[in-house]
Design an enzyme around this catalytic site. Structure first.
Site, PDB file in Angstrom:
ATOM      1  N   LEU A 153       0.617  -1.425  -0.253  1.00 49.06           N
ATOM      2  CA  LEU A 153       0.240  -0.107   0.483  1.00 49.06           C
ATOM      3  C   LEU A 153       0.706   1.252  -0.598  1.00 49.06           C
ATOM      4  O   LEU A 153       2.215   1.245   0.041  1.00 49.06           O
ATOM      5  CB  LEU A 153      -0.789   0.067   1.057  1.00 49.06           C
ATOM      6  N   CYS A 260       9.037   4.661   3.279  1.00 50.68           N
ATOM      7  CA  CYS A 260       9.871   2.994   2.989  1.00 50.68           C
ATOM      8  C   CYS A 260      11.092   3.260   1.519  1.00 50.68           C
ATOM      9  O   CYS A 260      11.917   2.334   2.019  1.00 50.68           O
ATOM     10  CB  CYS A 260       8.790   2.658   1.764  1.00 50.68           C
TER      11      CYS A 260
HETATM   12  P1  NAD Z   1       4.011   3.378  11.985  1.00 50.36           P
HETATM   13  O1  NAD Z   1       5.759   3.585  12.915  1.00 50.36           O
HETATM   14  O2  NAD Z   1       3.518   3.771  11.221  1.00 50.36           O
HETATM   15  O3  NAD Z   1       4.122   1.970  13.158  1.00 50.36           O
HETATM   16  C1  NAD Z   1       4.259   0.915  13.065  1.00 50.36           C
HETATM   17  C2  NAD Z   1       3.521   0.489  14.640  1.00 50.36           C
HETATM   18  O4  NAD Z   1       4.285  -0.147  15.582  1.00 50.36           O
HETATM   19  C3  NAD Z   1       3.721   1.823  16.357  1.00 50.36           C
HETATM   20  O5  NAD Z   1       2.732   2.660  16.279  1.00 50.36           O
HETATM   21  C4  NAD Z   1       4.525   1.540  17.306  1.00 50.36           C
HETATM   22  O6  NAD Z   1       3.899   1.946  18.096  1.00 50.36           O
HETATM   23  C5  NAD Z   1       4.275   0.172  16.888  1.00 50.36           C
HETATM   24  N1  NAD Z   1       5.260  -0.642  17.365  1.00 50.36           N
HETATM   25  C6  NAD Z   1       6.821  -0.486  17.557  1.00 50.36           C
HETATM   26  N2  NAD Z   1       6.210  -1.577  18.293  1.00 50.36           N
HETATM   27  C7  NAD Z   1       5.729  -2.297  18.909  1.00 50.36           C
HETATM   28  C8  NAD Z   1       5.354  -4.017  20.022  1.00 50.36           C
HETATM   29  N3  NAD Z   1       6.642  -4.174  20.195  1.00 50.36           N
HETATM   30  N4  NAD Z   1       4.291  -3.905  20.469  1.00 50.36           N
HETATM   31  C9  NAD Z   1       3.206  -3.330  19.810  1.00 50.36           C
HETATM   32  N5  NAD Z   1       3.518  -2.178  18.919  1.00 50.36           N
HETATM   33  C10 NAD Z   1       4.737  -1.968  18.385  1.00 50.36           C
HETATM   34  O7  NAD Z   1       5.552   2.458  10.831  1.00 50.36           O
HETATM   35  P2  NAD Z   1       4.558   1.806   9.234  1.00 50.36           P
HETATM   36  O8  NAD Z   1       4.989   3.021   8.241  1.00 50.36           O
HETATM   37  O9  NAD Z   1       3.283   1.740   9.774  1.00 50.36           O
HETATM   38  O10 NAD Z   1       5.579   0.766   8.582  1.00 50.36           O
HETATM   39  C11 NAD Z   1       5.302  -0.095   9.867  1.00 50.36           C
HETATM   40  C12 NAD Z   1       6.232  -1.273   8.421  1.00 50.36           C
HETATM   41  O11 NAD Z   1       5.493  -2.110   7.178  1.00 50.36           O
HETATM   42  C13 NAD Z   1       7.321  -1.223   8.548  1.00 50.36           C
HETATM   43  O12 NAD Z   1       8.453  -2.589   7.802  1.00 50.36           O
HETATM   44  C14 NAD Z   1       7.179  -0.364   7.061  1.00 50.36           C
HETATM   45  O13 NAD Z   1       8.568  -0.327   5.675  1.00 50.36           O
HETATM   46  C15 NAD Z   1       6.747  -1.163   5.933  1.00 50.36           C
HETATM   47  N6  NAD Z   1       5.771  -1.073   5.451  1.00 50.36           N
HETATM   48  C16 NAD Z   1       5.720   0.643   5.292  1.00 50.36           C
HETATM   49  C17 NAD Z   1       4.834   0.881   3.593  1.00 50.36           C
HETATM   50  C18 NAD Z   1       4.358   2.648   4.651  1.00 50.36           C
HETATM   51  O14 NAD Z   1       3.264   3.234   3.640  1.00 50.36           O
HETATM   52  N7  NAD Z   1       4.148   3.526   5.320  1.00 50.36           N
HETATM   53  C19 NAD Z   1       4.310   0.535   2.993  1.00 50.36           C
HETATM   54  C20 NAD Z   1       4.066  -0.946   3.414  1.00 50.36           C
HETATM   55  C21 NAD Z   1       5.369  -1.416   4.259  1.00 50.36           C
END
Ligand code: NAD
Length: 437
Positions: A153, A260
């Protein structure tokens, strides 16, 4: 199906809400108590178009709830998606400590067969490590499978992308996990690719690296366009109409950013290095991306310097109005946004920077404390020596430029995203500087 989603950020919250929308019973978990408190009160901690409405719908239908406790969320649950952050370390390696903590929590709390899915972007071979880590805490030997289901996404269109994806990639090592995940996604009409775990992990990194490569490619072409007076927008259109290439990600500009591309590219280069392959192609992609930001700053410097001076001018006492801070439109995300590097460079040369973004100001403020933040594009233009467009928000494309011009000290637009037509802007009396045109 009863599903838990660990990590309630851009990916976890969207995935949790959309999985509930297609009929599942979902618990979203985060260890950030403030975030969960906001969500429990009906608020939403991020800006993502359409997400609030989906959350309201599924919470009211009783299919989405929020918790800070992993053990509560995985009880009687069939699938658990790990969506925590994997930020870059100084070396470029992704920091997997958040995933590790979740693995520990899951190992200690599973009480019946569970499919544990890595949705966070992780380097190839993380699946193996994840399995070992969970097993080391799973003292009662409850059966489980690890799977990879990378997320594609895009912020700004996350809900649409989740519900109508180009493809769904499922990396598994057991028939049982495959059946469960195919059932999870059965309401979504999209090609489903079932692979081994390592291939699924590689698909994610390779996809992002390829897209970043397209952006750097067109940025490199844009440098040539400037040398010969060609227009990169026309060149990109001509290239992109070739079906083998496609027109997406061929917009020249100030470079890619976000949570990303920069980190995934670095992680991919690092993991390749670990595996004995030096991915020089991707290093060059990174270099061109840095160059795009430097070149934009140089354009601003040149536009504002006195050409009769023997040395290039500096930006002391110049006021630069910046439109757009988020790394792309329709998001409030400032992580690795090109605006940060560009603005810091302008400030270091003595410029004063005033900036406006429709959504990202709150997140930009702590990152750029020397910037004066404004409530509108018009306010940014007030007494500005130059207007720099860094993020291509729709509202900037519709600006009343005559009005903007009347407020500026000198009417110069440095359009880092090529959102305006040169002739139209010049007709209004502006000096127009684009990228690659
Ligand atoms: P984000 O920082 O917005 O969200 C991560 C969440 O995980 C945070 O709310 C944090 O508090 C929580 N968290 C951390 N440790 C935790 C734990 N032990 N228990 C419970 N919650 C915990 O990050 P994001 O943008 O959602 O990205 C997450 C993953 O998805 C990354 O690996 C990213 O590369 C991947 N990704 C992101 C996107 C994007 O567009 N943002 C798209 C595809 C993939």
């Amino acid at each position: 199906m009863k599903i838990s989603v660990i990590g309630t950020g851009y990916v976890g919250l969207t995935s949790g809400a959309c999985l509930a929308k297609i009929g599942h019973q979902v618990t979203c978990v985060d260890n950030d108590e403030e975030k969960i408190a906001i969500l429990k009160k009906g608020g939403i901690p991020i800006y993502e178009p359409g997400l609030k409405e989906v959350i309201e719908e599924v919470v009211n239908a009783g299919r989405l709830s929020f918790s800070t406790r992993i053990e509560e969320a995985v009880e009687d649950c069939k699938v658990c998606f790990i969506c925590v952050g994997t930020p870059p370390r100084e070396s470029g390696e992704p920091d997997l400590s958040y995933v590790e903590r979740v693995a520990e929590g899951l190992g200690k709390s599973i009480n019946e067969y569970l499919v544990i899915v890595e949705k966070s972007t992780v380097p190839v071979q993380t699946g193996k490590w994840l399995k070992r880590t969970i097993a080391s805490y799973n003292l009662r030997n409850v059966p489980f499978d690890v799977a990879s289901n990378p997320e594609f996404l895009r912020e700004g269109s996350a809900v649409q992308d989740f519900l109508y994806p180009d493809r769904i990639v499922i990396g598994v090592e057991s028939e049982r996990a495959k059946e469960v995940l195919l059932e999870v996604y059965s309401p979504i009409d999209a090609p489903k690719i079932v692979t081994d775990i390592a291939s699924a992990e590689l698909i994610k990194h390779a996809s992002n690296a390829f897209l970043a490569m397209k952006i750097s490619f067109i940025n490199a072409v844009s440098f040539l366009c400037e040398k010969v007076g060609a227009d990169v927008c026309e060149v990109a259109e001509g290239i992109g109409l070739d079906k083998r290439i496609g027109s997406a990600f061929l917009n020249a500009g100030v470079g890619y950013g976000g949570f990303c591309f920069p980190k995934d590219l670095r992680a991919f280069i690092r993991i390749a290095e670990e595996l004995g392959y030096e991915f020089r192609l991707l290093r060059e992609v990174e270099r061109i991306n840095e160059e795009a930001k430097h070149r934009f700053v140089k354009k601003i410097r040149q536009a504002l310097s006195d050409e009769t001076r023997p040395f290039p001018g500096n930006l002391r006492n110049k006021t630069i109005g910046v439109l757009g801070l988020a790394f792309k439109p329709n998001t409030d995300d400032m992580r690795f946004a090109p605006s940060i590097d560009i603005i810091k460079a302008l400030l270091s040369e003595g410029a004063q920077v005033r900036a406006y973004d429709p959504q990202a100001i709150k997140k930009a403020q702590p990152l750029l404390p020397e910037v004066e933040f404004c409530a509108s594009a018009e306010e940014v233009a007030e007494d500005a020596d130059l207007l720099a467009i860094i993020t291509e928000w729709e509202e900037f494309k519709k600006l009343d430029l005559s009005h903007i011009k009347s407020r500026m000290r000198t009417p110069i637009i440095c359009d880092g995203r090529n959102i305006f037509k040169r002739e139209e802007v010049e007709r209004l009396g502006f000096t127009y500087i684009g990228v690659g045109r």
